[in-house]
Scaffold this motif. Structure first.
Motif, PDB file in Angstrom:
ATOM      1  N   ASP A  69       0.829  -1.217   0.000  1.00  0.00           N
ATOM      2  CA  ASP A  69       0.000   0.000   0.000  1.00  0.00           C
ATOM      3  C   ASP A  69       0.861   1.263   0.000  1.00  0.00           C
ATOM      4  O   ASP A  69       0.679   2.167   0.814  1.00  0.00           O
ATOM      5  N   LEU A  70       1.814   1.335  -0.912  1.00  0.00           N
ATOM      6  CA  LEU A  70       2.709   2.479  -1.009  1.00  0.00           C
ATOM      7  C   LEU A  70       2.029   3.623  -1.745  1.00  0.00           C
ATOM      8  O   LEU A  70       1.273   3.405  -2.686  1.00  0.00           O
ATOM      9  N   GLN A  71       2.321   4.852  -1.340  1.00  0.00           N
ATOM     10  CA  GLN A  71       1.803   6.026  -2.023  1.00  0.00           C
ATOM     11  C   GLN A  71       2.634   7.235  -1.615  1.00  0.00           C
ATOM     12  O   GLN A  71       3.345   7.204  -0.607  1.00  0.00           O
ATOM     13  N   PRO A  72       2.596   8.294  -2.410  1.00  0.00           N
ATOM     14  CA  PRO A  72       3.409   9.483  -2.105  1.00  0.00           C
ATOM     15  C   PRO A  72       3.093  10.061  -0.730  1.00  0.00           C
ATOM     16  O   PRO A  72       1.958   9.967  -0.255  1.00  0.00           O
ATOM     17  N   ASP A  73       4.101  10.645  -0.104  1.00  0.00           N
ATOM     18  CA  ASP A  73       3.907  11.288   1.192  1.00  0.00           C
ATOM     19  C   ASP A  73       2.975  12.487   1.065  1.00  0.00           C
ATOM     20  O   ASP A  73       2.939  13.172   0.038  1.00  0.00           O
ATOM     21  N   ASP A  74       2.218  12.737   2.126  1.00  0.00           N
ATOM     22  CA  ASP A  74       1.354  13.910   2.184  1.00  0.00           C
ATOM     23  C   ASP A  74       2.143  15.116   2.697  1.00  0.00           C
ATOM     24  O   ASP A  74       3.303  15.005   3.101  1.00  0.00           O
ATOM     25  N   GLY A  75       1.488  16.274   2.700  1.00  0.00           N
ATOM     26  CA  GLY A  75       2.031  17.442   3.378  1.00  0.00           C
ATOM     27  C   GLY A  75       2.988  18.297   2.580  1.00  0.00           C
ATOM     28  O   GLY A  75       3.703  19.118   3.162  1.00  0.00           O
ATOM     29  N   LEU A 109       2.558  14.174  -6.762  1.00  0.00           N
ATOM     30  CA  LEU A 109       1.817  14.535  -5.559  1.00  0.00           C
ATOM     31  C   LEU A 109       0.590  13.656  -5.358  1.00  0.00           C
ATOM     32  O   LEU A 109       0.257  13.291  -4.239  1.00  0.00           O
ATOM     33  N   HIS A 110      -0.072  13.316  -6.452  1.00  0.00           N
ATOM     34  CA  HIS A 110      -1.305  12.531  -6.324  1.00  0.00           C
ATOM     35  C   HIS A 110      -1.684  11.961  -7.683  1.00  0.00           C
ATOM     36  O   HIS A 110      -1.461  12.588  -8.719  1.00  0.00           O
ATOM     37  N   THR A 111      -2.235  10.749  -7.682  1.00  0.00           N
ATOM     38  CA  THR A 111      -2.757  10.142  -8.900  1.00  0.00           C
ATOM     39  C   THR A 111      -4.092   9.469  -8.591  1.00  0.00           C
ATOM     40  O   THR A 111      -4.344   9.073  -7.454  1.00  0.00           O
ATOM     41  N   LEU A 129      -6.506  16.159  -3.776  1.00  0.00           N
ATOM     42  CA  LEU A 129      -5.181  16.779  -3.781  1.00  0.00           C
ATOM     43  C   LEU A 129      -5.073  17.822  -2.672  1.00  0.00           C
ATOM     44  O   LEU A 129      -4.047  17.902  -1.968  1.00  0.00           O
ATOM     45  N   ARG A 130      -6.107  18.622  -2.490  1.00  0.00           N
ATOM     46  CA  ARG A 130      -6.096  19.653  -1.457  1.00  0.00           C
ATOM     47  C   ARG A 130      -6.100  19.049  -0.059  1.00  0.00           C
ATOM     48  O   ARG A 130      -5.553  19.642   0.886  1.00  0.00           O
ATOM     49  N   GLU A 131      -6.705  17.874   0.101  1.00  0.00           N
ATOM     50  CA  GLU A 131      -6.694  17.211   1.397  1.00  0.00           C
ATOM     51  C   GLU A 131      -5.303  16.677   1.737  1.00  0.00           C
ATOM     52  O   GLU A 131      -4.909  16.656   2.903  1.00  0.00           O
ATOM     53  N   LYS A 132      -4.566  16.262   0.724  1.00  0.00           N
ATOM     54  CA  LYS A 132      -3.251  15.660   0.939  1.00  0.00           C
ATOM     55  C   LYS A 132      -2.140  16.698   1.087  1.00  0.00           C
ATOM     56  O   LYS A 132      -1.171  16.488   1.820  1.00  0.00           O
ATOM     57  N   HIS A 133      -2.251  17.808   0.370  1.00  0.00           N
ATOM     58  CA  HIS A 133      -1.157  18.771   0.312  1.00  0.00           C
ATOM     59  C   HIS A 133      -1.656  20.199   0.495  1.00  0.00           C
ATOM     60  O   HIS A 133      -2.840  20.502   0.269  1.00  0.00           O
TER      61      HIS A 133
END
Length: 211
Positions: A69-75, A109-111, A129-133
């Motif tokens: 369950d890998l995914q880009p870091d948030d923030g 950043l997000h897909t 996207l706005r929720e993650k970053h």
């Protein structure tokens, strides 16, 4: 990945909480997951494991990648965000891949993978996207796609039409994804949409590790 990419990512960022009675040492599992996402086929990844005296099926490595369950870091707080959409073939069906990239770092950043292309889905993508970053003060770089421009307006985000320039960062990502899906058809052949979506987020994690 770019030809000069090196496997310099931190293996500690690959968490294997799903492991229960797996006989393979976790270090070898991580060493399998990372190069496969970096561009090594499942067949060649299995061959690498055999060097260490471990025999595993391609499907086993495939399952490790998805269960991790890998995914880009948030923030992240980018100054600019390049956003685009492209067609991805999944078996005999057409899907739309939405992606957002920081053009200054080339980080994904997000897909998200969607079965169609609509203003509603574009709006949802920007919301995620706005929720993650922290992107509310960023300038979004978009092409002539009306759903993307409409999503920026509805979210109150600044955007600029840019066909090339900094938007080339997201185009490079799309080229690599398409190269992978055409070269290693076992990634998407006979796969469900959710599985392909998971793989794309894992790819984004690996891309950010190696750029």
């Amino acid at each position: 990945m770019p030809e000069n990419a090196r496997l310099g990512g931190n293996l500690d960022q690959i968490e294997l909480e799903f492991v229960e009675r797996e006989a393979t040492p976790q270090l070898l599992m991580k060493l399998s997951i990372q190069p496969h996402l970096a561009g090594l086929s499942l067949s060649n990844t299995v061959s690498v494991l055999e060097v260490f005296g471990v025999e595993r099926a391609r499907s086993t490595v495939h399952n490790w990648v998805h269960k991790a369950d890998l995914q880009p870091d948030d923030g992240r707080s980018p100054n600019h965000v390049a956003v685009d959409e492209t067609v991805i073939r999944l078996n005999d069906e057409q899907y739309w891949l939405y992606a957002a990239v920081d053009p200054e770092t080339n980080e994904l950043l997000h897909t998200t993978l969607e079965p169609t292309r609509t203003k509603v889905l574009a709006h949802s993508f920007f919301g995620e996207l706005r929720e993650k970053h922290d992107v509310d003060d960023a300038v979004f770089l978009v092409d002539g796609a009306k759903p993307l421009q409409d999503a920026c307006i509805r979210h109150g985000l600044r955007f600029r039409y840019e066909k090339h320039g900094n938007r080339n960062s997201v185009e490079r990502v799309f080229r690599e994804i398409k190269r992978r899906t055409s070269s290693f058809s076992n990634c998407f052949s006979n796969a469900e949409a959710d599985t392909a979506d998971d793989w794309l987020r894992s790819f984004a994690f690996a891309w950010n590790q190696l750029i």
